[in-house]
Design an enzyme around this catalytic site. Sequence first.
Site, PDB file in Angstrom:
ATOM      1  CE1 TYR A  11      -0.223   0.882  -6.805  1.00 24.65           C
ATOM      2  CE2 TYR A  11      -0.445   2.649  -5.201  1.00 24.65           C
ATOM      3  CZ  TYR A  11      -0.981   1.888  -6.224  1.00 24.65           C
ATOM      4  OH  TYR A  11      -2.248   2.117  -6.661  1.00 24.65           O
ATOM      5  CE1 TYR A  43      -1.192  12.424  -2.989  1.00 23.46           C
ATOM      6  CE2 TYR A  43      -0.879  12.835  -5.322  1.00 23.46           C
ATOM      7  CZ  TYR A  43      -0.517  12.183  -4.174  1.00 23.46           C
ATOM      8  OH  TYR A  43       0.513  11.284  -4.195  1.00 23.46           O
ATOM      9  CE  LYS A  91       3.726  11.505  -4.839  1.00 17.85           C
ATOM     10  NZ  LYS A  91       4.544  10.319  -4.514  1.00 17.85           N
TER      11      LYS A  91
END
Length: 400
Positions: free
Chosen positions: A57, A240, A249
């Site tokens: 990304y 995750y 995150k």
Amino acid sequence: MSARVIAPRRRGFLFLDSHPAGCQRIVDDMWQAVPAPAAGAQQRRPVALVIGSSAGYGLAATIAGLKRAGIRGIGVCFEKAPDRRTGTAGWYRTAATAQLAHQAGSDMRFLNGDAFSDNMKEEVADLLERHYGRLDYLIYSVAAPRRTDPDTGSTYASVLKPIGTAHRTKTLAFDNDVPVIREVETAPAEGDDIEQTVAVMGGADWERWITHLSDRGLLNDGFTTAALSYIGSSLTAAIYRQGTIGAAKSHLEATARALNERLDKECGGRALTSVNGAAVTQSSTAIPGIALYVGLLRGVLGDSLVPPIGQLTDLWDQLTGTAPLKVDDDGRVRLDTWELADDVQAAIAERWHQATTDNIADLADLGWFHAEVQCLYGFAVPGVDYDAAVETDIPWPTTT
């Protein structure tokens, strides 16, 4: 000269060499996929810094920023030069990106080194002062196994582990290019695994970059920064989003909220996280279950799967005001709605539970997935002659 024929050699999803011509063609194709700037777009080229500019990304953010938003500025990445083996794929992708930027009339320089270090932050600040002035945008896209804290000298290591209990999941492997569905079990985080992973993949380094540049007086009025993130499906959540990486995150998102308040007061700026959709990247292929999930996602969506370059074009449009900024209740830009739509997730879940070695070729787009993995290293790219010798000793773009 060091021209030679390069054949793909790999261990699992990891390739030992990369192909310069294939890497250049990938960058060229990404560039062509980005629409020209919208009519009436700003004439001034904004100054941008992309941290993690050579892959995934971050690469998409760099290319889309150059063509769609007309950025100039600096890309930072950590790549290996050609030696006895080829350079890393990111080395060749960066050389190709720099060439396209030059052809487009954009002054874009690339620095190769440890983005976590204060030395790199100082080098970037110095380069900004010499050539660009104050910064308009900072895109943060870093995935790394380790980080050394400049204050303490301690080195932290990130891990991919569930939290609380062991997690067993299906995963996709290729044994001699034959697809195999296996079940793997990952032990839960223990000791300081969570803290170490947060120290590497959370928001600490992003915040340190902002502080360093702010202290040098290098943030422009209205400065905007975005850190790229991922949420993903309930099928992969245990390893995750609910695992150690998910804790990192969450820390990244909390950092965005704190930075947003701070930047609003300092320069009328803002900080965001951008939640991207799934993609085949060098980082994602290391996560148990992700390869299977992405293959099934492509099997469900086909060409409707939105690649990183499409997502980052959308992000730049929102950041620059070409399109309205769309955020969720937590202040996150959501570029993953196409992936997490209820009907899409229901279809993937049905295929996930059905998947076996015998039927996986009917449920997932394995040809696409296998090609995408090879493309990460410049192989299996349409239009490239892999029987021809290719120059591997390609220099790093000049920064002078």
